[in-house]
Design a protein around this motif. Structure first.
Motif, mmCIF file in Angstrom:
data_model
loop_
_atom_site.group_PDB
_atom_site.id
_atom_site.type_symbol
_atom_site.label_atom_id
_atom_site.label_comp_id
_atom_site.label_asym_id
_atom_site.label_seq_id
_atom_site.Cartn_x
_atom_site.Cartn_y
_atom_site.Cartn_z
ATOM 1 N N GLU A 1 1.992 -1.505 -15.284
ATOM 2 C CA GLU A 1 1.847 -2.774 -14.597
ATOM 3 C C GLU A 1 2.645 -2.722 -13.295
ATOM 4 O O GLU A 1 3.628 -1.992 -13.181
ATOM 5 C CB GLU A 1 2.360 -3.909 -15.484
ATOM 6 N N TYR A 2 2.263 -3.514 -12.312
ATOM 7 C CA TYR A 2 2.915 -3.471 -11.003
ATOM 8 C C TYR A 2 2.910 -4.852 -10.364
ATOM 9 O O TYR A 2 2.155 -5.737 -10.744
ATOM 10 C CB TYR A 2 2.218 -2.460 -10.088
ATOM 11 N N ASP A 3 3.781 -4.990 -9.367
ATOM 12 C CA ASP A 3 3.866 -6.220 -8.565
ATOM 13 C C ASP A 3 3.629 -5.836 -7.108
ATOM 14 O O ASP A 3 4.493 -5.224 -6.465
ATOM 15 C CB ASP A 3 5.247 -6.870 -8.738
ATOM 16 N N ALA A 4 2.489 -6.173 -6.571
ATOM 17 C CA ALA A 4 2.126 -5.793 -5.203
ATOM 18 C C ALA A 4 2.788 -6.678 -4.155
ATOM 19 O O ALA A 4 2.663 -6.418 -2.955
ATOM 20 C CB ALA A 4 0.611 -5.847 -5.028
ATOM 21 N N THR A 5 3.529 -7.710 -4.587
ATOM 22 C CA THR A 5 4.165 -8.625 -3.624
ATOM 23 C C THR A 5 5.686 -8.505 -3.643
ATOM 24 O O THR A 5 6.396 -9.399 -3.176
ATOM 25 C CB THR A 5 3.774 -10.077 -3.938
ATOM 26 N N ALA A 6 6.207 -7.398 -4.181
ATOM 27 C CA ALA A 6 7.655 -7.229 -4.311
ATOM 28 C C ALA A 6 8.331 -7.143 -2.939
ATOM 29 O O ALA A 6 7.725 -6.720 -1.961
ATOM 30 C CB ALA A 6 7.957 -5.978 -5.136
ATOM 31 N N ASP A 7 9.605 -7.556 -2.906
ATOM 32 C CA ASP A 7 10.419 -7.486 -1.688
ATOM 33 C C ASP A 7 11.346 -6.283 -1.797
ATOM 34 O O ASP A 7 12.126 -6.178 -2.744
ATOM 35 C CB ASP A 7 11.233 -8.777 -1.540
#
Length: 422
Positions: A384-390
């Motif tokens: 799973e991934y978060d494409a909006t990470a900072d």
């Protein structure tokens, strides 16, 4: 350009630096001074020494050097509309040897009978002068009002009325300084020299009835003057703009200069390196792939620079790529030539949701290059991934809490271990 024989006199090249010119003059002046040759050769040596001094004066001064390269010796011939006056050998010797007139050690001569003592020059006034990059690019002329100290016009710096004579100071016996005892610790004193407060260090003073009515024996007054500063285009940070003789005046002194030191202010768009400029421009992903024709930046003089970049054989402009625009940098000083402008490309990507239809994605995918070959691994996990990470949160993970013994958790804070009952 007039081909100059002047550099040959000092045996330097046309592009010689000031240090090289100064060394060459020093060497030539020592070897060619009239006092260093036989009596029958003195007339020839005198003419040669004057030519060496004149060559140094012209080559060492950038403005005179530029005038000579353009007009030849006619620029310095007062009879032909050039600069009046000849070379002042004493001024050159003062620059070379730090002497207030006369010859350097070993040359002989000295002040000589009837030779007037040259007044010393007053201190220069150094001031920072902030300038914008636009002003350095286009040049600038500015007028301003300055309040300066000048020699009293009524008494001519004497301090007293006409025909009045100063009285020798009794407090300092005409020395201008007095010896005083000053306590530096209980029971301990030391002797010091201080400026006499009666005559203000002059050794003499005028009685009240003999004082100049304008300056009250101060010898100087204040005066407002309009000064003008000219900054040539192409000037750079650290350049000196000299207003000769415009510093405060003192009696029996040649006024010093006001020296402005240019301080280039940071620009919001352009950065300078020598005669070159750099700036960042933004283009869209579409322009990077397909080309563009538009004004990309406004220059320092207000001109818009238009670039017509046509797509050729699929050539792509990449992020960080530099586009060089020849001849659009800063001016070279005293020249119409300019350096180059380097435009660093920043590619802006489309916002989310710019494509909505599935067919549009499919059509775009067919136009773009295929993806990279897949990476082959023995074991593959789909994650799973978060494409909006900072990315600012990178490095903040602490690995979770450390392991804690459950028995220790049950103990009360500050309790001591108990001995087993027998």
């Amino acid at each position: 350009m007039v081909q100059s024989p002047i550099p040959k006199i000092l045996e330097v090249t046309r592009g010689a630096s000031k240090i090289e010119i100064k060394k060459a003059y020093h060497k030539a002046a020592l070897s060619s001074h009239p006092d260093k040759v036989a009596e029958d050769e003195r007339e020839e040596a005198d003419a040669r020494f004057k030519a060496i001094s004149q060559a140094y004066e012209i080559l060492y001064d950038e403005e005179k050097r530029d005038m000579y390269d353009t007009h030849g010796m006619a620029a310095f011939d007062s009879g032909r509309g050039g600069m009046a006056g000849g070379t002042n050998v004493d001024d050159i010797l003062q620059q070379m040897f730090g002497m207030g007139g006369g010859m350097p050690p070993g040359f002989g001569g000295g002040a000589g009978p009837g030779r007037a003592k040259r007044p010393r020059k007053g201190a220069d006034e150094d001031q920072p002068y902030p300038v914008t990059l636009e002003e350095l690019y286009k040049g600038k002329s500015a007028r301003f009002s300055s309040t300066k100290t000048v020699v009293c016009s009524l008494c001519k710096g004497k301090g007293g009325k006409e025909n009045a004579k100063p009285k020798a100071c009794d407090s300092c016996h005409g020395q201008g300084i007095r010896q005083v005892l000053r306590s530096i610790a209980p029971g301990l004193v030391t002797q010091q020299q201080v400026v006499c407060d009666t005559c203000k260090g002059d050794g003499s003073f005028f009685k009240d009835k003999d004082k100049c009515k304008k300056c009250k024996a101060k010898k100087t007054t204040s005066e407002k003057k309009i000064l003008e500063v000219y900054i040539p285009r192409g000037s750079k940070h650290g350049d000196r703009i000299v207003l000769e003789g415009e510093a405060d005046q003192e009696p029996d002194q040649i006024p010093g200069d006001i020296v402005f030191h240019l301080q280039e202010q940071e620009h919001s768009t352009f950065k300078r390196a020598g005669a070159d400029l750099s700036a960042h421009i933004k283009i869209t992903l579409s322009e990077a792939l397909c080309g563009f024709s538009r004004v990309v930046i406004k220059h320092l003089d207000g001109r818009g620079l238009h670039i017509n970049h046509q797509q050729i054989s699929g050539r792509v402009i990449k992020p960080g790529q530099a586009i060089k625009v020849a001849g659009e940098g800063m001016y070279y000083k005293k020249s119409d030539l300019k350096g180059d402008l380097y435009l660093i490309v920043y590619v802006t990507f489309p916002e989310d949701g710019w494509l909505r239809k599935e067919s549009e994605f499919s059509s775009l995918q067919k136009l773009l290059p295929p993806p990279e070959e897949q990476i082959i691994a023995d074991t593959v996990d789909e994650v799973e991934y978060d494409a909006t990470a900072d990315f600012d949160s990178f490095g903040t993970s602490d690995g979770g809490q450390a392991w804690v013994d459950e028995d220790e958790e049950d103990e009360e804070p500050g309790s001591q271990p108990q001995c087993a009952q027998q």
